[in-house]
Scaffold this motif. Structure first.
Motif, PDB file in Angstrom:
ATOM      1  N   PRO A 182       0.852  -1.197   0.000  1.00 27.94           N
ATOM      2  CA  PRO A 182       0.000   0.000   0.000  1.00 27.94           C
ATOM      3  C   PRO A 182       0.891   1.252   0.000  1.00 27.94           C
ATOM      4  CG  PRO A 182       0.115  -0.914   2.216  1.00 27.94           C
ATOM      5  CD  PRO A 182       0.947  -1.808   1.339  1.00 27.94           C
ATOM      6  N   TYR A 183       1.209   1.748  -1.169  1.00 33.10           N
ATOM      7  CA  TYR A 183       2.112   2.896  -1.267  1.00 33.10           C
ATOM      8  C   TYR A 183       1.465   4.141  -0.663  1.00 33.10           C
ATOM      9  CZ  TYR A 183       5.072   0.068  -4.250  1.00 33.10           C
ATOM     10  OH  TYR A 183       5.895  -0.924  -4.729  1.00 33.10           O
ATOM     11  N   VAL A 184       2.286   4.934  -0.015  1.00 32.99           N
ATOM     12  CA  VAL A 184       1.766   6.071   0.745  1.00 32.99           C
ATOM     13  C   VAL A 184       2.511   7.346   0.387  1.00 32.99           C
ATOM     14  CG1 VAL A 184       0.977   4.697   2.711  1.00 32.99           C
ATOM     15  CG2 VAL A 184       3.349   5.531   2.662  1.00 32.99           C
ATOM     16  N   ARG A 185       1.881   8.459   0.760  1.00 30.09           N
ATOM     17  CA  ARG A 185       2.523   9.769   0.676  1.00 30.09           C
ATOM     18  C   ARG A 185       2.406  10.442   2.037  1.00 30.09           C
ATOM     19  NH1 ARG A 185       4.228  11.208  -4.162  1.00 30.09           N
ATOM     20  NH2 ARG A 185       3.407  10.159  -6.015  1.00 30.09           N
ATOM     21  N   ARG A 186       3.526  10.940   2.522  1.00 38.18           N
ATOM     22  CA  ARG A 186       3.540  11.637   3.804  1.00 38.18           C
ATOM     23  C   ARG A 186       2.989  13.041   3.615  1.00 38.18           C
ATOM     24  NH1 ARG A 186       4.650  11.067   9.317  1.00 38.18           N
ATOM     25  NH2 ARG A 186       6.602   9.928   8.943  1.00 38.18           N
ATOM     26  N   ARG A 187       1.980  13.361   4.404  1.00 40.51           N
ATOM     27  CA  ARG A 187       1.442  14.709   4.439  1.00 40.51           C
ATOM     28  C   ARG A 187       1.207  15.055   5.904  1.00 40.51           C
ATOM     29  NH1 ARG A 187       3.421  14.220   0.346  1.00 40.51           N
ATOM     30  NH2 ARG A 187       2.597  14.562  -1.760  1.00 40.51           N
ATOM     31  N   GLY A 188       2.170  15.773   6.496  1.00 39.69           N
ATOM     32  CA  GLY A 188       2.081  16.078   7.916  1.00 39.69           C
ATOM     33  C   GLY A 188       2.322  14.829   8.747  1.00 39.69           C
ATOM     34  N   GLU A 189       1.469  14.611   9.731  1.00 38.51           N
ATOM     35  CA  GLU A 189       1.668  13.468  10.622  1.00 38.51           C
ATOM     36  C   GLU A 189       1.118  12.165  10.063  1.00 38.51           C
ATOM     37  OE1 GLU A 189      -0.922  13.396  14.162  1.00 38.51           O
ATOM     38  OE2 GLU A 189      -1.851  15.231  13.369  1.00 38.51           O
ATOM     39  N   PHE A 190       0.407  12.232   8.929  1.00 38.17           N
ATOM     40  CA  PHE A 190      -0.242  11.040   8.401  1.00 38.17           C
ATOM     41  C   PHE A 190       0.367  10.592   7.067  1.00 38.17           C
ATOM     42  CE2 PHE A 190      -3.621  12.964  11.022  1.00 38.17           C
ATOM     43  CZ  PHE A 190      -3.880  11.889  11.865  1.00 38.17           C
ATOM     44  N   LEU A 191       0.203   9.296   6.809  1.00 34.93           N
ATOM     45  CA  LEU A 191       0.552   8.697   5.531  1.00 34.93           C
ATOM     46  C   LEU A 191      -0.750   8.359   4.806  1.00 34.93           C
ATOM     47  CD1 LEU A 191       3.339   6.194   6.681  1.00 34.93           C
ATOM     48  CD2 LEU A 191       3.578   8.597   6.054  1.00 34.93           C
ATOM     49  N   TYR A 192      -0.913   8.870   3.588  1.00 39.20           N
ATOM     50  CA  TYR A 192      -2.156   8.716   2.831  1.00 39.20           C
ATOM     51  C   TYR A 192      -1.985   7.673   1.730  1.00 39.20           C
ATOM     52  CZ  TYR A 192      -3.870  12.949   5.117  1.00 39.20           C
ATOM     53  OH  TYR A 192      -4.281  13.872   6.047  1.00 39.20           O
ATOM     54  N   ASN A 193      -3.081   6.947   1.462  1.00 37.38           N
ATOM     55  CA  ASN A 193      -3.047   5.865   0.489  1.00 37.38           C
ATOM     56  C   ASN A 193      -4.405   5.750  -0.187  1.00 37.38           C
ATOM     57  OD1 ASN A 193      -4.062   2.684   0.550  1.00 37.38           O
ATOM     58  ND2 ASN A 193      -2.122   2.946  -0.524  1.00 37.38           N
ATOM     59  N   PHE A 194      -4.392   5.437  -1.490  1.00 38.10           N
ATOM     60  CA  PHE A 194      -5.635   5.067  -2.171  1.00 38.10           C
ATOM     61  C   PHE A 194      -5.543   3.593  -2.528  1.00 38.10           C
ATOM     62  CE2 PHE A 194      -8.529   4.548  -5.749  1.00 38.10           C
ATOM     63  CZ  PHE A 194      -9.686   5.049  -5.163  1.00 38.10           C
ATOM     64  N   TRP A 195      -6.579   2.824  -2.191  1.00 32.96           N
ATOM     65  CA  TRP A 195      -6.513   1.361  -2.233  1.00 32.96           C
ATOM     66  C   TRP A 195      -7.736   0.777  -2.920  1.00 32.96           C
ATOM     67  CZ3 TRP A 195      -2.968  -2.254  -1.207  1.00 32.96           C
ATOM     68  CH2 TRP A 195      -3.393  -3.580  -1.017  1.00 32.96           C
ATOM     69  N   ARG A 196      -7.484  -0.178  -3.844  1.00 37.08           N
ATOM     70  CA  ARG A 196      -8.571  -0.931  -4.469  1.00 37.08           C
ATOM     71  C   ARG A 196      -8.288  -2.412  -4.333  1.00 37.08           C
ATOM     72  NH1 ARG A 196      -9.663   1.838 -10.314  1.00 37.08           N
ATOM     73  NH2 ARG A 196      -7.720   0.732 -10.735  1.00 37.08           N
ATOM     74  N   ASP A 197      -9.330  -3.189  -4.096  1.00 38.05           N
ATOM     75  CA  ASP A 197      -9.214  -4.648  -4.060  1.00 38.05           C
ATOM     76  C   ASP A 197     -10.553  -5.242  -4.457  1.00 38.05           C
ATOM     77  OD1 ASP A 197     -10.867  -4.498  -1.775  1.00 38.05           O
ATOM     78  OD2 ASP A 197      -9.150  -4.562  -0.403  1.00 38.05           O
ATOM     79  N   SER A 198     -10.713  -6.535  -4.281  1.00 37.66           N
ATOM     80  CA  SER A 198     -11.934  -7.204  -4.729  1.00 37.66           C
ATOM     81  C   SER A 198     -13.157  -6.751  -3.951  1.00 37.66           C
ATOM     82  CB  SER A 198     -11.771  -8.722  -4.592  1.00 37.66           C
ATOM     83  OG  SER A 198     -11.476  -9.079  -3.249  1.00 37.66           O
ATOM     84  N   THR A 199     -12.966  -6.311  -2.716  1.00 38.04           N
ATOM     85  CA  THR A 199     -14.090  -5.831  -1.900  1.00 38.04           C
ATOM     86  C   THR A 199     -14.381  -4.370  -2.171  1.00 38.04           C
ATOM     87  OG1 THR A 199     -13.497  -7.412  -0.163  1.00 38.04           O
ATOM     88  CG2 THR A 199     -14.962  -5.585   0.456  1.00 38.04           C
ATOM     89  N   HIS A 200     -13.330  -3.595  -2.366  1.00 34.81           N
ATOM     90  CA  HIS A 200     -13.472  -2.159  -2.610  1.00 34.81           C
ATOM     91  C   HIS A 200     -13.064  -1.896  -4.059  1.00 34.81           C
ATOM     92  CE1 HIS A 200     -12.480  -2.826   1.692  1.00 34.81           C
ATOM     93  NE2 HIS A 200     -13.566  -2.083   1.846  1.00 34.81           N
ATOM     94  N   VAL A 201     -14.000  -2.143  -4.960  1.00 36.46           N
ATOM     95  CA  VAL A 201     -13.720  -2.129  -6.392  1.00 36.46           C
ATOM     96  C   VAL A 201     -13.331  -0.733  -6.857  1.00 36.46           C
ATOM     97  CG1 VAL A 201     -14.711  -2.542  -8.668  1.00 36.46           C
ATOM     98  CG2 VAL A 201     -15.255  -4.077  -6.770  1.00 36.46           C
ATOM     99  N   ARG A 202     -14.034   0.265  -6.374  1.00 36.48           N
ATOM    100  CA  ARG A 202     -13.731   1.641  -6.764  1.00 36.48           C
ATOM    101  C   ARG A 202     -12.651   2.252  -5.885  1.00 36.48           C
ATOM    102  NH1 ARG A 202     -17.562   2.898 -10.435  1.00 36.48           N
ATOM    103  NH2 ARG A 202     -19.456   1.627 -10.349  1.00 36.48           N
ATOM    104  N   GLY A 203     -12.592   1.824  -4.631  1.00 34.81           N
ATOM    105  CA  GLY A 203     -11.443   2.195  -3.828  1.00 34.81           C
ATOM    106  C   GLY A 203     -11.748   2.953  -2.553  1.00 34.81           C
ATOM    107  N   LEU A 204     -10.722   3.001  -1.702  1.00 30.38           N
ATOM    108  CA  LEU A 204     -10.771   3.711  -0.431  1.00 30.38           C
ATOM    109  C   LEU A 204      -9.651   4.742  -0.394  1.00 30.38           C
ATOM    110  CD1 LEU A 204     -11.020   0.640   1.994  1.00 30.38           C
ATOM    111  CD2 LEU A 204     -12.937   2.050   1.193  1.00 30.38           C
ATOM    112  N   TRP A 205      -9.998   5.970  -0.011  1.00 33.94           N
ATOM    113  CA  TRP A 205      -8.968   6.945   0.333  1.00 33.94           C
ATOM    114  C   TRP A 205      -8.835   6.912   1.845  1.00 33.94           C
ATOM    115  CZ3 TRP A 205      -9.257  12.724   1.475  1.00 33.94           C
ATOM    116  CH2 TRP A 205      -7.971  13.277   1.500  1.00 33.94           C
ATOM    117  N   ARG A 206      -7.637   6.639   2.311  1.00 32.48           N
ATOM    118  CA  ARG A 206      -7.447   6.362   3.726  1.00 32.48           C
ATOM    119  C   ARG A 206      -6.083   6.879   4.185  1.00 32.48           C
ATOM    120  NH1 ARG A 206      -6.441  -0.249   3.301  1.00 32.48           N
ATOM    121  NH2 ARG A 206      -4.469  -0.106   2.163  1.00 32.48           N
TER     122      ARG A 206
END
Length: 701
Positions: free
Chosen positions: A82-106
């Motif tokens: 799950p590749y991430v980008r550091r923005r402040g104190e958090f690491l952000y990721n956009f993720w798609r899989d068989s359950t989340h077909v369109r994806g999650l921003w997390r």
């Protein structure tokens, strides 16, 4: 921070793809103009009929089912990094899989991320949003407000097109802000929009606001400053470009102590003017060559030359990286420091700042090395970036230059799954955080580099990935050759499982037009020099046969977008070299490419077909105009997407129709969704990928 903008075959056009009165051909008769009506019923009926034929020939067998299942498994697995980008104190990721077909921003914290099973804080569930709103949303990206990062501008596309809706999202409340009401959010309807935060109540925006607001290429022509709660029609115009420009954009650098505003005028695809926008509205030109790339970080201006630049008594070569204090440069100083210069084998691929250091990614005969440069009182210290894996391609994924010297880098090779490494320059050594699984058994599969001699004597490198064998075998040759885009080794589970482990050989040609040897590797093939791209690729094809790796009947070629144009040229100019061709999201009608969608922005690459002297050399290779009814062509699979609003699907449609008309072996597939990438979700991508490999195995085996 103001960063050099990447120049890729990427899009901006709000034209709808339908013919208008100024889009008629200027010469010749084209019986298939009606296929340029992207969503016209007649055109879509033609698409459906051809899709059915292709699916009937390629999908009704066990091998296709296995290929599709294997690719889908790889795309959907939770074992991916799950590749991430550091923005402040958090690491952000956009993720798609068989359950989340369109994806999650997390997002998550670093302490959580390094664990085997991080706890993710889901900000946007795109599947739930699409269902609730009855839209086929595809994620296109987000911009966080700096430095607070409590608001985001999120771009959502219908079906994967470049055109997107922009909506403001309140991260603390986990909700999109309504465009109207007491505290209205920023909202822009579907368009090719350029937008950047200034502060929580102000943005820079360029978008389609009606006649005259776009360039001939379909990019924004106006850069405006827009205040929250006011109509877009009242936004203040900061800069107004010409209709013949490619694009105008504005940006804000909120770095504390270095707050600045900029406007970039892209005169064409490779030439730009850069201005600092002063608080009183004055525009101050950053007076560098228009073909140079620039970036501004803290007090430093970096200039990457794309051609030879003579400054006072010094001449800087093509592909050099020069440094000077930004304020000194604006004041007239030209005391430039050359911090990188290329040689016959090495070029600068890209660079990235951390807070205090500059990381250079250098290609030496298409092999990656990294260096760390540090400015100080005694000049620039230059040292190797140690502790990274050898014999792999390494790319810098992320830094957070406002805050620290932290970095995330990714390492992979054709047979080496990706490794995500992390460290802090001067504090910690590179440490592997995540390791992607092996999706295929690479035991015995080797990677070799060879050089082919092109028609003008140029040595063209290429990689061969294969299992040892004593006789020629099925081989897939991939190429792109344009827009200074380098092809470096990378891991593909789908390729490994569907091709390499089944006995196929994979070849990547580092032909001219790319950036493997710096800007000169690209600029020598612009416009009238385009034939060198085709000659390089053909030389690699012949060299593979001469080395006994394959035979023409067992050799296939594949390319997409600009590489799709290359495939059309291979079909019509070099058909004897190949047993099959896969041509994806291609440009093919070079008589009219500049009239379709974002095509006008690429005339700096190919030339202007309305200029007789330039049409003279374009016409020599334009695939659609060079189909020969008497020639013998290898079978070709042409694939595109209805929702590709970057390269018009009519290129693919018309080419297939004309080949079919003269009785040539052609299969055609058009995904109704997917944009320029050809697929809107993993299911579509798996289907499209399996089609390609099934076609290859049927034609070569």
């Amino acid at each position: 921070m103001f960063r050099e903008r990447g120049r890729v075959l990427s899009g901006a056009s709000s034209k709808n793809g339908r013919m208008t009165s100024d889009q008629q051909p200027t010469t010749g008769h084209d019986p298939y103009l009606w296929l340029e009506d992207v969503t016209g019923e007649s055109a879509l009926d033609w698409v459906r009929q051809h899709n059915a034929v292709t699916e009937g020939q390629l999908t009704d067998n066990e091998r296709f089912d296995r290929l599709q299942s294997d690719v889908r498994e790889i795309l959907d697995t939770d074992a991916r990094i799950p590749y991430v980008r550091r923005r402040g104190e958090f690491l952000y990721n956009f993720w798609r899989d068989s359950t989340h077909v369109r994806g999650l921003w997390r997002r998550t914290t670093f302490d959580q991320y390094v664990t085997d099973d991080p706890e993710w804080d889901v900000l946007v569930d795109l599947d739930a949003l699409a269902e609730a709103e009855g839209e086929n949303w595809v994620w296109k990206g987000t911009q966080l407000l700096r430095p607070h990062r409590n608001r985001a501008l999120i771009s959502l596309s219908r079906g994967g097109a470049d055109a997107a809706v922009v909506r403001e999202f309140d991260i603390d409340k986990r909700e999109f802000l309504a465009p109207e009401g007491e505290n209205p959010g920023f909202y822009l309807p579907e368009a090719k929009t350029d937008i950047d935060w200034i502060d929580i109540d102000t943005v820079y925006v360029g978008t389609d606001i009606g006649p005259g607001s776009l360039t001939d290429s379909g990019y924004p022509r106006l850069a405006q400053r827009w205040k929250r709660g006011t109509p877009l029609s009242s936004a203040e115009t900061v800069y107004e470009g010409q209709a013949t420009d490619v694009a105008i954009s504005a940006s804000h650098d909120p770095t504390p102590g270095f707050e600045r505003d900029f406007v970039t005028r892209s005169v064409d695809f490779y030439n730009s003017q850069h201005f600092e926008v002063r608080p009183d509205g004055e525009l101050v030109l950053v007076d560098v060559p228009e073909d140079a790339g620039i970036s501004i970080h803290h007090e430093w201006l970096l200039i990457r030359t794309k051609s030879v630049w003579a400054v006072e008594d010094t001449e800087y070569p093509t592909g050099a990286l020069l440094a000077i204090r930004y304020d000194d440069f604006l004041a007239g100083s030209r005391a430039l420091t050359s911090i990188f210069e290329p040689d016959a084998h090495s070029s600068l691929e890209h660079y990235t700042w951390t807070r205090d250091h500059l990381i250079l990614v250098v290609l030496t005969d298409v092999r990656t090395t990294l260096r760390i440069l540090t400015p100080g009182e005694n000049g620039w210290e230059d040292r190797p970036f140690e502790g990274l894996p050898e014999l792999t391609s390494i790319e810098i994924l992320d830094t957070d230059p406002d805050v620290s010297n932290e970095y995330f880098v990714n390492s992979s090779g054709y047979t080496s799954p990706a490794t995500l490494l992390h460290g802090v320059i001067g504090e910690t050594e590179p440490t592997a955080l995540k390791q992607a699984p092996s999706f295929f058994d690479a035991e015995g599969i080797t990677t070799e580099q060879f050089f082919a001699t092109s028609a003008d004597g140029t040595q063209v490198p290429y990689f061969v990935v294969r299992s040892p064998r004593s006789e020629p075998g099925p081989t897939l040759l991939y190429g792109y050759g344009g827009f200074e885009i380098s092809l470096t080794p990378s891991y593909s589970g789908s390729l490994g499982r569907a091709w390499l482990t089944q006995g196929g050989t994979y070849v990547v040609a580092n032909i001219r037009g790319g950036g493997e040897y710096g800007p000169g590797w690209h600029t020598q093939v612009l416009k009238a020099g385009r034939h060198k791209v085709h000659e390089d690729f053909a030389a690699v094809a012949r060299d593979l046969v001469d080395r006994g790796i394959t035979t023409p009947d067992l050799l296939a070629a594949q390319g997409g977008s600009n590489g799709g144009l290359l495939m059309g040229i291979m079909l019509t100019k070099y058909p004897e070299l190949f047993g099959a061709i896969v041509c994806q999201v291609p440009l093919l009608d070079m008589r009219r490419f500049h009239l379709l969608l974002a095509g006008a922005s690429w005339m700096a690459e190919y030339g202007d077909p309305d200029v007789p002297e330039e049409w003279a050399f374009i016409s020599e290779y334009s695939p659609y105009q060079n189909i020969d009814a008497a020639a013998s062509y290898p079978p070709i699979l042409i694939a595109t997407s209805t929702r590709d609003d970057r390269v018009h699907p009519a290129h693919a449609r018309k080419m297939a129709a004309k080949l079919e008309e003269v009785g040539k072996p052609v299969l055609y597939f058009e995904n109704i969704e997917g944009g320029h990438g050809g697929a809107a979700d993993n299911a579509q991508l798996a289907f499209k990928t399996a089609l390609t490999y099934e076609f290859l195995w049927q034609k070569l085996a």
